[in-house]
Design an enzyme around this catalytic site. Structure first.
Site, PDB file in Angstrom:
ATOM      1  N   HIS A  14       0.858  -1.159  -0.084  1.00  0.00           N
ATOM      2  CA  HIS A  14      -0.119   0.150   0.057  1.00  0.00           C
ATOM      3  C   HIS A  14       0.957   1.267   0.112  1.00  0.00           C
ATOM      4  CE1 HIS A  14      -3.898   2.063   1.521  1.00  0.00           C
ATOM      5  NE2 HIS A  14      -2.942   3.164   1.137  1.00  0.00           N
ATOM      6  N   HIS A  16       1.419   5.457  -1.883  1.00  0.00           N
ATOM      7  CA  HIS A  16       1.044   6.525  -2.863  1.00  0.00           C
ATOM      8  C   HIS A  16       2.209   7.155  -3.336  1.00  0.00           C
ATOM      9  CE1 HIS A  16      -3.015   6.888  -0.906  1.00  0.00           C
ATOM     10  NE2 HIS A  16      -2.317   6.165   0.192  1.00  0.00           N
ATOM     11  N   LYS A 100      -9.668  -0.156  -5.566  1.00  0.00           N
ATOM     12  CA  LYS A 100      -9.732   0.539  -4.290  1.00  0.00           C
ATOM     13  C   LYS A 100     -11.100   1.188  -3.952  1.00  0.00           C
ATOM     14  CE  LYS A 100      -8.048   2.085  -0.454  1.00  0.00           C
ATOM     15  NZ  LYS A 100      -6.694   3.043  -0.234  1.00  0.00           N
ATOM     16  N   HIS A 137     -10.471   1.249   2.025  1.00  0.00           N
ATOM     17  CA  HIS A 137     -10.221   2.403   3.263  1.00  0.00           C
ATOM     18  C   HIS A 137     -11.313   2.318   4.159  1.00  0.00           C
ATOM     19  CE1 HIS A 137      -8.558   6.310   4.768  1.00  0.00           C
ATOM     20  NE2 HIS A 137      -9.953   6.187   5.310  1.00  0.00           N
ATOM     21  N   HIS A 175      -4.482  -0.167   5.977  1.00  0.00           N
ATOM     22  CA  HIS A 175      -4.072   0.532   7.152  1.00  0.00           C
ATOM     23  C   HIS A 175      -4.727   0.347   8.372  1.00  0.00           C
ATOM     24  CE1 HIS A 175      -6.775   3.134   5.247  1.00  0.00           C
ATOM     25  NE2 HIS A 175      -5.736   3.455   4.280  1.00  0.00           N
ATOM     26  N   ASP A 249       1.430   2.781   3.399  1.00  0.00           N
ATOM     27  CA  ASP A 249       0.699   4.063   3.112  1.00  0.00           C
ATOM     28  C   ASP A 249       1.326   5.211   3.289  1.00  0.00           C
ATOM     29  OD1 ASP A 249      -1.664   5.302   2.645  1.00  0.00           O
ATOM     30  OD2 ASP A 249      -2.279   5.466   4.875  1.00  0.00           O
TER      31      ASP A 249
END
Ligand code: DOR
Ligand code: ZN
Length: 348
Positions: A14, A16, A100, A137, A175, A249
């Site tokens: 995971h 970004h 996602k 999420h 997360h 994350d």
């Protein structure tokens, strides 16, 4: 001789990576430490279909510093209008690894997310049929629910009913931050439900956000919780249990966007992630389980091979977290956990 640990190269399930200047600034930090990474699709505009994911993958590969072997695993951002045929087609073609789910309004760049789970029921059914993982999420967006309760309420009100409607759907609760999430995930079949755990949620509790003043660089979503939740996460990660795997994350924002009257959620931890995880595992007396968490449990869930290449980590004198990354958009603050960082990659 310093203590050493040689394990298959870890993956980050995971992350970004952003785009353009930020991508160029941060990609090396991920690619140096991880062989593969699940790349989050919450760009502006979001990476919402197979064509966008294919193009984004090309931009990532073009930005990769020379000499680094790294495979980005792409995801598509679910919206109220996701086309199940495009999504599953992208999965079958090997462009997409997963999709996602951002509840609209739950976090950074989630406004195009799903406004009601019922809108994507056909998409979820198609994903379950195809075996395509759903990454979640897991926070409700109801302003009446206390921000510290939003994950636990999501599990109860959204995730459990969703999984009951689609029992074959493979899900990763991303997360996780609470004891309730640990218990919920652990009670499921590990082939059907897994969870990523970040270095920051293992290293800090919610006090860190308010330590002597407001600390925007300790703010992320889901927000860090009480100490007993942190302890439950440490126990889960350090157990070696197949449900739990490494997902940083890591979420870079410029310092300007963090240190603001309305600062962005996100902690940039790629440079210190491995050292932070190792400090936590060492403190728990669980270094022998790190390989399961970092290198084996993720590939098993995703049905991918464990990396053949290995990495050697060495316990050294403590190193200082190297403060900032510079980018053409501005500086990015690197996560400095309240822990001594002893572990370094010495050979890949
Ligand atoms: O803290 C976060 N930052 N949580 C998320 O879910 C998104 C991420 C980001 O993109 O900045
Ligand atoms: Zn994220």
């Amino acid at each position: 001789m310093n203590e050493r640990l040689t394990i298959p190269r870890p993956d980050d399930w995971h992350v970004h990576l952003r785009d353009e200047a930020l991508l160029a600034a941060v990609l090396g930090d991920t690619a140096r430490h991880f062989a593969r990474a699940i790349v989050m699709p919450n760009l502006r505009p979001p990476v919402a279909d197979t064509a966008a994911a294919r193009a984004y993958r090309e931009r990532i590969l073009a930005a990769l510093p020379e000499g680094l072997a790294f495979t980005p695993l792409m995801t598509a951002y679910l919206t109220d209008n996701t086309d199940p045929d495009d999504l599953v087609g992208g999965y079958r073609d090997g462009v997409l690894t997963a999709a996602k789910l951002y509840p609209a309004g739950a976090t950074t760049n989630s406004d195009a997310g799903v406004t009601d789970i019922s809108h994507i029921d056909a998409v979820l059914a198609a994903m379950a049929d195809a075996g395509m993982p759903l990454l979640v999420h897991g926070e409700v967006v109801d302003g009446a629910i206390d921000i510290f309760d939003r994950e636990a309420v999501f599990i109860e009100q959204v995730l459990a009913p969703l999984r009951a409607r689609h029992p074959a759907l493979r899900v990763v609760l991303e997360h996780i931050t609470t004891a309730q999430a640990v218990d919920y995930v652990r009670s499921a079949d590990p082939a059907l439900l897994g969870a990523t755990i970040t270095p920051h949620h293992l290293a800090i509790n919610r006090n860190a956000i308010f330590q002597g003043g407001i600390r925007p660089h300790m703010y992320c979503l889901p927000v860090a919780k009480r100490e007993h939740h942190r302890q439950a996460l440490v126990a889960a990660a350090c157990s070696g249990d197949a449900h739990f795997f490494l997902g940083t994350d890591s979420a870079p924002h410029t310092v300007d966007n963090k240190e603001s009257a309305c600062g962005c959620a996100g902690i940039y931890n790629s440079p210190t992630a491995l050292a932070t995880y190792l400090a936590v595992f060492e403190q728990a007396g669980a270094l022998d389980r790190f390989e399961a968490f970092a290198s084996r449990n993720g590939p098993r869930f995703y049905g991918l091979p464990v990396n053949a290449a290995t990495v050697t980590l060495e316990r050294t004198e403590p190193t200082a977290a190297d403060g900032v990354r510079h980018s053409a958009e501005g500086d990015i603050c690197v996560f400095a956990p309240p822990l001594a960082l002893h572990w370094q990659v010495v050979a890949a």
